[in-house]
Design a protein around this motif. Structure first.
Motif, short mmCIF file in Angstrom:
data_model
loop_
_atom_site.label_atom_id
_atom_site.label_comp_id
_atom_site.label_asym_id
_atom_site.label_seq_id
_atom_site.Cartn_x
_atom_site.Cartn_y
_atom_site.Cartn_z
N UNK A 127 11.39 -5.58 13.09
CA UNK A 127 12.55 -5.12 12.33
C UNK A 127 12.99 -3.82 13.02
N UNK A 128 14.24 -3.76 13.46
CA UNK A 128 14.76 -2.58 14.14
C UNK A 128 15.78 -1.88 13.25
N UNK A 129 15.69 -0.56 13.22
CA UNK A 129 16.59 0.24 12.40
C UNK A 129 17.24 1.27 13.31
N UNK A 130 18.58 1.23 13.40
CA UNK A 130 19.31 2.23 14.17
C UNK A 130 19.76 3.33 13.22
N UNK A 131 19.19 4.52 13.40
CA UNK A 131 19.50 5.65 12.55
C UNK A 131 20.91 6.16 12.76
N UNK A 132 21.39 6.98 11.84
CA UNK A 132 22.74 7.53 11.94
C UNK A 132 22.85 8.44 13.16
N UNK A 133 21.73 8.97 13.66
CA UNK A 133 21.74 9.83 14.85
C UNK A 133 21.61 9.04 16.14
N UNK A 134 21.54 7.69 16.05
CA UNK A 134 21.43 6.85 17.23
C UNK A 134 20.00 6.51 17.62
N UNK A 135 19.02 7.13 16.98
CA UNK A 135 17.62 6.81 17.27
C UNK A 135 17.29 5.42 16.73
N UNK A 136 16.31 4.77 17.35
CA UNK A 136 15.92 3.43 16.92
C UNK A 136 14.44 3.45 16.51
N UNK A 137 14.18 2.96 15.30
CA UNK A 137 12.82 2.80 14.80
C UNK A 137 12.53 1.30 14.80
N UNK A 159 0.79 -1.22 0.00
CA UNK A 159 0.00 0.00 0.00
C UNK A 159 0.83 1.28 0.00
N UNK A 160 1.99 1.27 0.71
CA UNK A 160 2.71 2.53 0.88
C UNK A 160 4.15 2.31 1.35
N UNK A 161 4.92 3.39 1.30
CA UNK A 161 6.25 3.42 1.92
C UNK A 161 6.03 3.81 3.38
N UNK A 162 6.41 2.92 4.29
CA UNK A 162 6.20 3.13 5.72
C UNK A 162 7.30 4.00 6.31
N UNK A 163 8.55 3.78 5.88
CA UNK A 163 9.68 4.55 6.40
C UNK A 163 10.81 4.51 5.40
N UNK A 164 11.56 5.60 5.34
CA UNK A 164 12.72 5.67 4.46
C UNK A 164 13.74 6.58 5.12
N UNK A 165 15.01 6.18 5.08
CA UNK A 165 16.04 7.02 5.67
C UNK A 165 17.39 6.34 5.67
N UNK A 166 18.33 6.96 6.41
CA UNK A 166 19.69 6.43 6.50
C UNK A 166 19.89 5.78 7.86
N UNK A 167 20.66 4.71 7.88
CA UNK A 167 20.84 3.95 9.12
C UNK A 167 22.26 3.43 9.25
N UNK A 168 22.62 3.13 10.51
CA UNK A 168 23.89 2.46 10.80
C UNK A 168 23.73 0.96 10.76
N UNK A 169 22.52 0.48 11.22
CA UNK A 169 22.32 -0.96 11.36
C UNK A 169 20.84 -1.30 11.21
N UNK A 170 20.58 -2.48 10.66
CA UNK A 170 19.23 -3.02 10.57
C UNK A 170 19.24 -4.43 11.16
N UNK A 171 18.27 -4.70 12.04
CA UNK A 171 18.11 -6.04 12.62
C UNK A 171 16.79 -6.61 12.15
N UNK A 172 16.82 -7.87 11.69
CA UNK A 172 15.61 -8.52 11.20
C UNK A 172 15.73 -10.03 11.41
N UNK A 173 14.59 -10.70 11.42
CA UNK A 173 14.57 -12.16 11.56
C UNK A 173 14.02 -12.77 10.27
N UNK A 174 14.80 -13.72 9.73
CA UNK A 174 14.38 -14.43 8.52
C UNK A 174 14.19 -15.91 8.85
N UNK A 175 13.74 -16.66 7.86
CA UNK A 175 13.58 -18.11 8.03
C UNK A 175 14.91 -18.77 8.39
#
Length: 83
Positions: free
Chosen positions: A48-58, A10-26
């Motif tokens: 799914x966790x995204x650590x932004x370049x400013x240290x914030x976590x989405x 349906x849409x783009x939920x979030x877009x930006x720059x990050x230091x790290x992405x954590x996700x779980x796959x099969x």
């Protein structure tokens, strides 16, 4: 630095720059940093966790879908994703 997009059909939920992405796959948990090897994984329902370049976590609750990593770009393609 990573360019990250979290999208659903349906849409783009979030877009930006990050230091790290954590996700779980099969295949298991992934921690993605700059210069990660290319991959395509099937996501399991969960966070799914995204650590932004400013240290914030989405954090996003993602149901199904895929994660794609190539050339410091990460795409999280979920059937649904809520923050």
């Amino acid at each position: 630095m990573l360019k990250v997009e979290v999208v659903t059909p349906e849409k783009r939920v979030w877009s930006g720059e990050a230091k790290m992405v954590l996700a779980r796959t099969l295949e298991g948990d992934l921690g993605i940093l700059s210069d990660h090897a290319p991959l395509l994984g099937v996501l399991v329902d969960g966070k799914v966790s995204i650590e932004g370049v400013d240290g914030s976590v989405q954090e996003f609750e993602v149901s199904g879908g895929f994660i794609s990593v190539a050339n410091n770009r990460v795409s999280v393609l979920g059937e649904s994703a809520t923050q």
